[in-house]
Design a protein around this motif. Structure first.
Motif, PDB file in Angstrom:
ATOM      1  N   HIS A 359       0.829  -1.199   0.000  1.00  0.00           N
ATOM      2  CA  HIS A 359       0.000   0.000   0.000  1.00  0.00           C
ATOM      3  C   HIS A 359       0.865   1.251   0.000  1.00  0.00           C
ATOM      4  O   HIS A 359       1.936   1.271   0.599  1.00  0.00           O
ATOM      5  N   VAL A 360       0.357   2.281  -0.641  1.00  0.00           N
ATOM      6  CA  VAL A 360       0.956   3.605  -0.534  1.00  0.00           C
ATOM      7  C   VAL A 360      -0.167   4.605  -0.291  1.00  0.00           C
ATOM      8  O   VAL A 360      -1.188   4.595  -0.980  1.00  0.00           O
ATOM      9  N   ILE A 361       0.009   5.435   0.726  1.00  0.00           N
ATOM     10  CA  ILE A 361      -0.918   6.530   1.003  1.00  0.00           C
ATOM     11  C   ILE A 361      -0.117   7.820   0.867  1.00  0.00           C
ATOM     12  O   ILE A 361       0.956   7.942   1.460  1.00  0.00           O
ATOM     13  N   PHE A 362      -0.648   8.768   0.110  1.00  0.00           N
ATOM     14  CA  PHE A 362       0.105  10.001  -0.141  1.00  0.00           C
ATOM     15  C   PHE A 362      -0.135  11.003   0.982  1.00  0.00           C
ATOM     16  O   PHE A 362      -0.693  12.087   0.780  1.00  0.00           O
ATOM     17  N   THR A 363       0.281  10.588   2.170  1.00  0.00           N
ATOM     18  CA  THR A 363       0.212  11.452   3.341  1.00  0.00           C
ATOM     19  C   THR A 363       1.146  12.648   3.160  1.00  0.00           C
ATOM     20  O   THR A 363       2.081  12.615   2.363  1.00  0.00           O
ATOM     21  N   GLY A 364       0.870  13.700   3.930  1.00  0.00           N
ATOM     22  CA  GLY A 364       1.746  14.879   3.866  1.00  0.00           C
ATOM     23  C   GLY A 364       1.869  15.447   2.475  1.00  0.00           C
ATOM     24  O   GLY A 364       2.951  15.900   2.077  1.00  0.00           O
ATOM     25  N   LEU A 365       0.734  15.426   1.707  1.00  0.00           N
ATOM     26  CA  LEU A 365       0.710  15.946   0.329  1.00  0.00           C
ATOM     27  C   LEU A 365       1.643  15.188  -0.606  1.00  0.00           C
ATOM     28  O   LEU A 365       2.002  15.677  -1.673  1.00  0.00           O
ATOM     29  N   GLY A 366       2.029  13.984  -0.218  1.00  0.00           N
ATOM     30  CA  GLY A 366       2.955  13.211  -1.027  1.00  0.00           C
ATOM     31  C   GLY A 366       4.403  13.565  -0.778  1.00  0.00           C
ATOM     32  O   GLY A 366       5.298  12.899  -1.293  1.00  0.00           O
ATOM     33  N   VAL A 367       4.651  14.617   0.007  1.00  0.00           N
ATOM     34  CA  VAL A 367       6.023  14.939   0.396  1.00  0.00           C
ATOM     35  C   VAL A 367       6.508  13.904   1.414  1.00  0.00           C
ATOM     36  O   VAL A 367       7.668  13.480   1.387  1.00  0.00           O
ATOM     37  N   TYR A 368       5.586  13.492   2.277  1.00  0.00           N
ATOM     38  CA  TYR A 368       5.894  12.472   3.280  1.00  0.00           C
ATOM     39  C   TYR A 368       4.901  11.318   3.141  1.00  0.00           C
ATOM     40  O   TYR A 368       4.017  11.135   3.968  1.00  0.00           O
ATOM     41  N   PRO A 369       5.028  10.520   2.077  1.00  0.00           N
ATOM     42  CA  PRO A 369       4.078   9.426   1.858  1.00  0.00           C
ATOM     43  C   PRO A 369       4.334   8.248   2.794  1.00  0.00           C
ATOM     44  O   PRO A 369       5.449   8.057   3.288  1.00  0.00           O
ATOM     45  N   TYR A 370       3.275   7.474   3.023  1.00  0.00           N
ATOM     46  CA  TYR A 370       3.387   6.239   3.804  1.00  0.00           C
ATOM     47  C   TYR A 370       3.331   5.055   2.850  1.00  0.00           C
ATOM     48  O   TYR A 370       2.427   4.951   2.011  1.00  0.00           O
ATOM     49  N   ALA A 371       4.294   4.163   2.957  1.00  0.00           N
ATOM     50  CA  ALA A 371       4.324   2.956   2.140  1.00  0.00           C
ATOM     51  C   ALA A 371       4.465   1.746   3.042  1.00  0.00           C
ATOM     52  O   ALA A 371       5.196   1.785   4.039  1.00  0.00           O
ATOM     53  N   ALA A 372       3.761   0.680   2.708  1.00  0.00           N
ATOM     54  CA  ALA A 372       3.827  -0.546   3.500  1.00  0.00           C
ATOM     55  C   ALA A 372       3.863  -1.745   2.571  1.00  0.00           C
ATOM     56  O   ALA A 372       3.065  -1.843   1.635  1.00  0.00           O
ATOM     57  N   VAL A 373       4.798  -2.629   2.809  1.00  0.00           N
ATOM     58  CA  VAL A 373       4.927  -3.861   2.038  1.00  0.00           C
ATOM     59  C   VAL A 373       5.096  -5.011   3.015  1.00  0.00           C
ATOM     60  O   VAL A 373       5.922  -4.935   3.941  1.00  0.00           O
ATOM     61  N   GLY A 374       4.320  -6.074   2.837  1.00  0.00           N
ATOM     62  CA  GLY A 374       4.462  -7.238   3.709  1.00  0.00           C
ATOM     63  C   GLY A 374       3.929  -6.972   5.100  1.00  0.00           C
ATOM     64  O   GLY A 374       3.013  -6.173   5.311  1.00  0.00           O
ATOM     65  N   CYS A 375       4.502  -7.644   6.085  1.00  0.00           N
ATOM     66  CA  CYS A 375       3.943  -7.573   7.428  1.00  0.00           C
ATOM     67  C   CYS A 375       4.630  -6.515   8.287  1.00  0.00           C
ATOM     68  O   CYS A 375       5.795  -6.189   8.101  1.00  0.00           O
ATOM     69  N   SER A 376       3.863  -5.988   9.217  1.00  0.00           N
ATOM     70  CA  SER A 376       4.362  -5.004  10.170  1.00  0.00           C
ATOM     71  C   SER A 376       4.900  -5.726  11.403  1.00  0.00           C
ATOM     72  O   SER A 376       4.783  -6.949  11.535  1.00  0.00           O
ATOM     73  N   LYS A 377       5.458  -4.954  12.330  1.00  0.00           N
ATOM     74  CA  LYS A 377       5.886  -5.554  13.597  1.00  0.00           C
ATOM     75  C   LYS A 377       4.703  -6.168  14.323  1.00  0.00           C
ATOM     76  O   LYS A 377       4.798  -7.277  14.857  1.00  0.00           O
ATOM     77  N   ALA A 378       3.590  -5.436  14.349  1.00  0.00           N
ATOM     78  CA  ALA A 378       2.405  -5.924  15.061  1.00  0.00           C
ATOM     79  C   ALA A 378       1.900  -7.232  14.464  1.00  0.00           C
ATOM     80  O   ALA A 378       1.506  -8.146  15.190  1.00  0.00           O
ATOM     81  N   THR A 379       1.932  -7.330  13.120  1.00  0.00           N
ATOM     82  CA  THR A 379       1.484  -8.562  12.468  1.00  0.00           C
ATOM     83  C   THR A 379       2.405  -9.721  12.820  1.00  0.00           C
ATOM     84  O   THR A 379       1.944 -10.826  13.131  1.00  0.00           O
ATOM     85  N   ALA A 380       3.703  -9.481  12.756  1.00  0.00           N
ATOM     86  CA  ALA A 380       4.663 -10.532  13.091  1.00  0.00           C
ATOM     87  C   ALA A 380       4.468 -11.001  14.529  1.00  0.00           C
ATOM     88  O   ALA A 380       4.523 -12.206  14.819  1.00  0.00           O
ATOM     89  N   GLU A 381       4.229 -10.062  15.430  1.00  0.00           N
ATOM     90  CA  GLU A 381       4.028 -10.426  16.839  1.00  0.00           C
ATOM     91  C   GLU A 381       2.729 -11.190  17.024  1.00  0.00           C
ATOM     92  O   GLU A 381       2.683 -12.199  17.743  1.00  0.00           O
ATOM     93  N   SER A 382       1.650 -10.746  16.375  1.00  0.00           N
ATOM     94  CA  SER A 382       0.355 -11.410  16.539  1.00  0.00           C
ATOM     95  C   SER A 382       0.364 -12.818  15.972  1.00  0.00           C
ATOM     96  O   SER A 382      -0.346 -13.696  16.458  1.00  0.00           O
ATOM     97  N   GLN A 383       1.186 -13.035  14.931  1.00  0.00           N
ATOM     98  CA  GLN A 383       1.288 -14.375  14.331  1.00  0.00           C
ATOM     99  C   GLN A 383       2.416 -15.202  14.935  1.00  0.00           C
ATOM    100  O   GLN A 383       2.698 -16.298  14.475  1.00  0.00           O
ATOM    101  N   GLU A 384       3.035 -14.644  15.986  1.00  0.00           N
ATOM    102  CA  GLU A 384       4.104 -15.319  16.731  1.00  0.00           C
ATOM    103  C   GLU A 384       5.238 -15.779  15.803  1.00  0.00           C
ATOM    104  O   GLU A 384       5.754 -16.889  15.904  1.00  0.00           O
ATOM    105  N   ILE A 385       5.600 -14.866  14.890  1.00  0.00           N
ATOM    106  CA  ILE A 385       6.715 -15.117  13.977  1.00  0.00           C
ATOM    107  C   ILE A 385       8.007 -14.685  14.669  1.00  0.00           C
ATOM    108  O   ILE A 385       8.103 -13.560  15.171  1.00  0.00           O
ATOM    109  N   ASP A 386       8.976 -15.561  14.694  1.00  0.00           N
ATOM    110  CA  ASP A 386      10.273 -15.212  15.279  1.00  0.00           C
ATOM    111  C   ASP A 386      10.961 -14.213  14.349  1.00  0.00           C
ATOM    112  O   ASP A 386      11.252 -14.534  13.184  1.00  0.00           O
ATOM    113  N   HIS A 387      11.202 -13.010  14.828  1.00  0.00           N
ATOM    114  CA  HIS A 387      11.676 -11.952  13.939  1.00  0.00           C
ATOM    115  C   HIS A 387      12.486 -10.915  14.708  1.00  0.00           C
ATOM    116  O   HIS A 387      12.513 -10.910  15.944  1.00  0.00           O
ATOM    117  N   VAL A 388      13.130 -10.047  13.941  1.00  0.00           N
ATOM    118  CA  VAL A 388      13.723  -8.833  14.490  1.00  0.00           C
ATOM    119  C   VAL A 388      13.155  -7.664  13.694  1.00  0.00           C
ATOM    120  O   VAL A 388      12.824  -7.799  12.518  1.00  0.00           O
TER     121      VAL A 388
END
Length: 475
Positions: A359-388
């Protein structure tokens, strides 16, 4: 010969399904759309025109925020809208032409009009040229998109409000506005109202922070950024209770704000010249006669194969199925539905649609956009994935300072075996880096094997820093 009807053929999901079905063997195709002029939501009222207007606000913000420049430029809203309309007209014309080119084929017909089910598969078509008819295709692909979601708020019927479509066409704005809805649309358009339109903006946010899909620090960064950089007032943990018109033609919104950890709240009022409804969209299913096809929309009413739960000859794609209203997802669902229609017709097993979150959201008028690929920290923790997980501030890399865009942060999530599982970025050029990280995540690459040598000085150096930090954490 398999006869397939696509209802909503101009949209991104519909045209994707239509293109692949038209290339299938022994397929008769009826394409139906009543668009005026037609071209699909993304092109006409969504991601394309919104980025047109956001870019004007972005240029003003960067000029205003840069202490090295003298004077603040004004945004010519008439020029912004005229340029947007010119480009959108061209984009939409190209989309319509692609559909009409398909209809030049012997086995494909395009009908400009609306369609509704009259039994489990038959469609009554009301054509704008008067050539009404009823057809009985073997399969129907519903790709009717979405429409504005108007909340069930007491008094909403008594006030005027503006939607995202109204904002994209506006060449004048009042002095103040209150925004309901701080999801994708609100995150993108609230700074535009403040920066380009020069409005005093108040946003109602139901939760402790916006950006539900992100780890908490990204929502907190949004709050700081919007309040400090764009001067937007954001009322968090606040819920709308009612709305009414004021005597001077504005709106008065009654809200309840949480004031302590026990959930106690107090009622306040917010007054503004205009109410902006950025409260999301809902599937556009009105008038389709789904009940006559034995279909009852609801939870899990469309399977991951895009096949309708209640009618195995109906496939629903894009915004219409309510799964994930994002352009590239709609297109991919259209392709998958086309393949599954043909597989079902041959008596073969169907393939569910699966995608790695990107996902990409053009937050901050696109000067400071938010991009997300794959899982977040919260997702990894909720699925009990061993990760850093490692996080860097944009200001840790000098290139962001030299470009005068020092705000933001990025996080990398890596499995214990070194596999890169996810990336989140809220910083300058995060949208550009999303494709690189999509390739890394979808190919399951090992962070220890990724090259650590971005061209210097360029913004992807933040990725190099994340890679190094993750390798160190693994060791």
């Amino acid at each position: 010969m398999v006869h397939v009807a696509v209802v909503g053929a101009y949209g991104s999901a519909g045209v994707a399904a239509a293109g692949d079905l038209a290339d299938g063997e022994d397929v008769e195709l009826t394409l139906i759309d009543d668009g005026e002029p037609g071209g699909g939501l993304c092109i006409l009222r969504g991601c394309m025109p919104s980025k047109e207007v956001l870019s004007a606000g972005a240029h003003r913000y960067q000029a205003r925020a840069d202490h090295r420049l003298i004077g603040v430029p004004e945004v010519d809203l008439e020029s912004v809208v005229a340029t947007k309309d010119e480009h959108v007209h061209s984009f939409a014309e190209h989309r319509r032409a692609s559909v009409h080119d398909l209809a030049e084929r012997e086995s494909v017909e395009f009908v400009h009009g609306t369609a509704r089910f009259v039994d489990d598969r038959a469609l009554a078509i009301d054509a704008t040229d008067g050539d009404d008819r009823t057809i009985e295709p073997d399969y129907v692909v519903v790709a009717t998109g979405s429409t504005v979601n108007v909340p069930d708020l007491p008094g909403i019927e008594s006030v005027d409000y503006a939607t995202s479509a109204d904002v994209l066409d506006a060449t004048t704005f009042p002095d103040s506005g209150v925004v309901m809805g701080f999801g994708y649309v609100g995150l993108e358009l609230a700074p535009y109202l403040s920066e380009a339109a020069g409005m005093d903006v108040t946003v109602i946010e139901h939760d402790e922070r916006p950006l539900d899909e992100a780890d908490p620090e990204f929502g907190e960064e949004i709050l700081d950024l919007y309040r400090e950089e764009y001067g937007i007032e954001i009322l968090t943990e606040t819920t709308e209770r009612s709305v009414e018109p004021t005597d001077d033609g504005g709106v008065r919104l009654a809200v309840e704000r949480r004031i302590d950890a026990d959930g106690e709240g107090r009622t306040e009022t917010v007054e503004a010249d205009e109410l902006f409804l950025f409260t999301g969209r809902r599937p556009n299913l009105d008038g389709l006669g789904l009940a006559d096809a034995g279909i009852a929309p609801g939870e899990n009413w469309v399977a991951d194969t895009m096949q309708c739960r209640d009618n195995d000859r109906v496939f629903v794609v894009g915004d219409a199925n309510g799964k994930e209203p994002i352009l590239h997802v709609a297109k991919e669902q259209g392709f998958q539905a086309a393949a599954n229609v043909l597989a079902h017709a041959r008596g073969e097993s169907m393939t569910p649609y699966e995608n790695v979150r990107h996902h990409v959201i053009f937050t901050g008028l696109g000067v400071y956009p938010y991009a997300a690929v794959g899982c977040s920290k919260a997702t990894a923790e909720s699925q009990e994935i061993d990760h850093v997980a490692v996080t860097r501030a944009a200001s840790d890399d000098g290139v962001f300072k030299t470009k005068d865009v020092p705000e933001g942060l990025a996080t990398l999530v890596v499995g214990a075996d070194g596999t890169v599982l996810g990336y989140q970025g809220l910083h300058y050029h995060a949208d550009v880096m999303a494709k690189t990280m999509q390739v890394v995540v979808e190919l399951g690459l090992d962070v220890r094997e990724l090259p650590d040598r971005a061209f210097h000085p360029t913004t992807p150096e933040i990725l190099d820093g994340l890679f190094r930090d993750a390798v160190a954490a693994l060791e």
